[in-house]
Motif scaffolding. Structure first.
Motif, short mmCIF file in Angstrom:
data_model
loop_
_atom_site.label_atom_id
_atom_site.label_comp_id
_atom_site.label_asym_id
_atom_site.label_seq_id
_atom_site.Cartn_x
_atom_site.Cartn_y
_atom_site.Cartn_z
N ASP A 27 -24.21 34.48 -2.70
CA ASP A 27 -25.36 34.61 -3.58
C ASP A 27 -26.07 35.95 -3.40
N GLY A 28 -25.86 36.60 -2.28
CA GLY A 28 -26.53 37.87 -2.02
C GLY A 28 -27.93 37.65 -1.49
N PRO A 29 -28.67 38.74 -1.26
CA PRO A 29 -30.00 38.61 -0.67
C PRO A 29 -30.99 37.97 -1.63
N ALA A 30 -31.95 37.24 -1.05
CA ALA A 30 -33.00 36.62 -1.85
C ALA A 30 -34.00 37.68 -2.27
N ALA A 31 -34.49 37.54 -3.50
CA ALA A 31 -35.57 38.41 -3.98
C ALA A 31 -36.83 37.58 -4.03
N LEU A 32 -37.74 37.79 -3.08
CA LEU A 32 -38.97 37.00 -3.03
C LEU A 32 -39.79 37.25 -4.28
N VAL A 33 -40.25 36.15 -4.89
CA VAL A 33 -41.06 36.25 -6.11
C VAL A 33 -42.43 35.65 -5.89
N THR A 77 -37.04 31.70 -2.08
CA THR A 77 -36.09 32.29 -1.14
C THR A 77 -34.65 32.17 -1.60
N GLY A 78 -34.44 31.85 -2.88
CA GLY A 78 -33.10 31.87 -3.44
C GLY A 78 -32.28 30.63 -3.21
N PHE A 79 -32.91 29.54 -2.79
CA PHE A 79 -32.18 28.28 -2.61
C PHE A 79 -32.18 27.52 -3.93
N ALA A 80 -31.05 27.54 -4.61
CA ALA A 80 -30.93 26.91 -5.92
C ALA A 80 -30.98 25.39 -5.79
N VAL A 81 -31.59 24.75 -6.78
CA VAL A 81 -31.61 23.28 -6.81
C VAL A 81 -30.22 22.79 -7.20
N GLU A 82 -29.65 21.92 -6.38
CA GLU A 82 -28.33 21.36 -6.68
C GLU A 82 -28.39 19.91 -7.13
N GLY A 83 -29.52 19.25 -6.90
CA GLY A 83 -29.62 17.87 -7.34
C GLY A 83 -30.66 17.10 -6.56
N THR A 84 -30.70 15.81 -6.82
CA THR A 84 -31.64 14.91 -6.16
C THR A 84 -30.87 13.83 -5.43
N LYS A 85 -31.13 13.69 -4.16
CA LYS A 85 -30.53 12.62 -3.36
C LYS A 85 -31.48 11.43 -3.43
N ARG A 86 -31.07 10.39 -4.09
CA ARG A 86 -31.95 9.25 -4.34
C ARG A 86 -32.19 8.44 -3.07
N SER A 87 -33.48 8.11 -2.85
CA SER A 87 -33.88 7.25 -1.73
C SER A 87 -33.16 7.65 -0.44
N ALA A 88 -33.26 8.94 -0.11
CA ALA A 88 -32.42 9.51 0.94
C ALA A 88 -33.08 9.57 2.31
#
Length: 200
Positions: free
Chosen positions: A194-200, A164-175
């Motif tokens: 980012d514009g519309p998501a292109a479902l894959v 759904t177009g949500f880019a990975v920004e990082g990992t929150k450790r022990s969150a």
């Protein structure tokens, strides 16, 4: 002293109108406000081991779920959270849930959350509902940023985020504390530009 930056979305933008039913591309689904008649389906969902694994809350009765629903209506009125049922457009059977949590209209931000009923998994329902919700949040409400977090062990949720177009920004450790201990959490996000998501 006045603020130099105006609110991204004005207070009252949600509360002054009824919670809408959202359009879902491709037909077959409806994303609609919860009805009291949905309480048995939500109770059933929260008996599922997979949903229990990723949620801190359990449902002990349909009566308790009806209390949750009253809280969901109040959360809309207070502009804190917004919860929808994802249902079959033909039968109105509940297939899942999609939500905006931790809404901060002034900052133009919220967090997306979702689950699907066991019988509805693997059918692309969560991605379509998340896309409908995200499009509405950006285009109709005017939010700027949506975040989505999930345990790094929850691979199914990660697939939904990426589709759904949500880019990975990082990992929150022990969150976040789950029943089996502390979990690292993936942080995903989409911004309006980012514009519309292109479902894959």
């Amino acid at each position: 002293m006045p603020f130099k930056i105006s609110d991204i979305v004005a207070a009252g933008t949600l509360a002054r109108r009824p919670q809408p039913t959202l359009a879902v591309a491709g037909g077959g689904l409806v994303v609609r406000p919860w009805a009291v008649e949905d309480a048995p389906a939500v109770y059933e969902a929260f008996q599922d081991p997979e949903i229990q694994r990723w949620h801190a809350r359990v449902a002990d009765s349909e009566s308790e779920v009806r209390g949750w629903m009253e809280g969901w209506r109040k959360a809309w009125a207070d502009e804190r959270d917004a919860y929808w049922a994802v249902a079959d457009a033909g039968t109105d059977e509940v297939l899942g849930r999609v939500a905006l949590r931790c809404i901060v209209l002034g900052d133009g931000q919220a967090e997306v959350a979702y689950w699907t009923m066991p019988s509805a998994r693997g059918l692309g329902i969560a991605p379509r509902a998340v896309t409908a919700l995200s499009d509405w949040a950006f285009d109709e409400v005017g939010l700027h940023r949506l975040e989505l977090t999930h345990s790094t062990a929850n691979e199914a949720s990660c697939r939904v985020a990426l589709k759904t177009g949500f880019a990975v920004e990082g990992t929150k450790r022990s969150a976040l504390l789950h029943e089996d201990g502390w979990h690292d959490m993936h942080l995903h996000a989409r911004i309006r530009d980012d514009g519309p998501a292109a479902l894959v």
